[in-house]
Design an enzyme around this catalytic site. Structure first.
Site, mmCIF file in Angstrom:
data_model
loop_
_atom_site.group_PDB
_atom_site.id
_atom_site.type_symbol
_atom_site.label_atom_id
_atom_site.label_comp_id
_atom_site.label_asym_id
_atom_site.label_seq_id
_atom_site.Cartn_x
_atom_site.Cartn_y
_atom_site.Cartn_z
ATOM 1 N N CYS A 125 0.943 -1.284 -0.035
ATOM 2 C CA CYS A 125 0.107 -0.171 0.036
ATOM 3 C C CYS A 125 0.800 1.196 0.015
ATOM 4 O O CYS A 125 2.196 1.219 -0.190
ATOM 5 C CB CYS A 125 -1.000 0.082 1.329
ATOM 6 N N ASP A 190 -3.269 1.728 9.926
ATOM 7 C CA ASP A 190 -4.418 2.713 10.290
ATOM 8 C C ASP A 190 -4.837 2.782 11.594
ATOM 9 O O ASP A 190 -5.273 3.749 12.277
ATOM 10 C CB ASP A 190 -5.614 2.264 9.290
#
Ligand code: RUB
Length: 280
Positions: A125, A190
């Site tokens: 990512c 996150d």
């Protein structure tokens, strides 16, 4: 387009950037509030706007934690004058942004210390923390997964290659094929939850493959991302297959949870932390 839309549509991505932009938006919204009669009315408008921003990406505790801190501080104010409260909103917003930036700087420093010289790194990512660490650590090579369905890996590959680092974009499914060439895996996060670290879907697969091949997995994340538990965001199936036959069900979870068993250390602003020592 509003900031809410930009966050929801991933025009702004990555936990730290999302939190910063949302804080700026909340401050700007607050500074444009007129026609309120008292502090409570002002704060209640701010809370409604903050809730909307938080709902754009439900798996973002940094966004939630920072906006909640600002609102909590506003509620504690003794001021009753709206202009004065707007100034305080600005000060609290600035302080949260500085905290995010400051933590990131420290994470980069500790991150570099975790990466041996001349390493080959694999990442998944696009994480601002990871991209900063990698570009400063100057590895000999970086593998970046493309990260379906939104291809944030291309952002990582572009950013790292632009610094002159040998960069290879790979299919998410190729991790197992290249893992033996890799010295270290480093991903962002996150959320840091009791169950594990939540990061872009596929992170769990990457970490499990790395663990099976005895490669260390590091997670770079600010403690502003700590939360007991969090709901995983489910995104539109169109991101995966726009005109899919109606009878085909589509699964599009944005994130998954990497169990701590597969993580060597979390790189936080306080140093390289053993996941067992994270305080919830
Ligand atoms: C991004 C993603 C990143 C973390 C790291 O997902 O999973 O690894 O957000 O954030 P998305 P940071 O592209 O869906 O936002 O930038 O704070 O390191």
């Amino acid at each position: 387009m509003s900031t809410y839309d930009d966050i929801k549509d991933l025009k702004i991505q990555g936990a730290s950037e999302i939190a910063k932009v949302a804080i700026i938006d909340l401050n700007s919204y607050g500074n444009h509030i007129t026609e309120v009669t008292d502090k409570n009315e002002f704060i209640s408008k701010i809370e409604i706007h903050a809730d909307k921003l938080k709902s754009a990406r439900p798996t973002e505790p940094m966004l939630q934690n920072c906006l909640n801190t600002i609102i909590r501080s506003l509620k504690e104010t003794k001021s009753t004058d709206i202009i004065r409260i707007q100034k305080e909103l600005y000060m609290h917003s600035k302080s949260e942004i500085l905290k995010i930036k400051d933590n990131m700087q420290k994470i980069v420093g500790y991150g570099i210390s975790a990466i041996p010289q001349h390493s080959i790194i694999l990442t998944h990512c696009h994480s601002h923390n990871v991209a900063n660490i990698i570009t400063k650590a100057d590895p000999i090579k970086v593998f970046a997964t493309e990260t379906r369905p939104r291809f944030q890996g291309r952002l990582t590959a572009k950013e790292i290659a632009s610094k002159g680092i040998d960069t290879e974009l790979i299919l998410d499914d190729e991790v197992v094929d290249i893992i033996d060439q890799v010295d270290i895996v480093i991903i962002g996060a996150d959320a840091i939850t009791k169950e594990g670290v939540v990061n872009k879907v596929g992170s769990r697969m990457v970490a499990e493959i790395a663990y099976d091949h005895k490669k260390p997995v590091y997670v770079a994340a600010s403690t502003l991302k700590i939360i007991d538990k969090i709901d995983i965001e489910v995104r539109d199936s169109d991101e995966i297959w726009e005109d899919a036959p109606k009878k085909v069900k589509i699964h599009n979870y944005a994130f998954d949870t990497v169990p701590y068993k597969h993580i060597k250390k979390i790189i936080t602003e306080n140093g390289l932390v053993n996941p067992k020592n994270i305080k919830f």
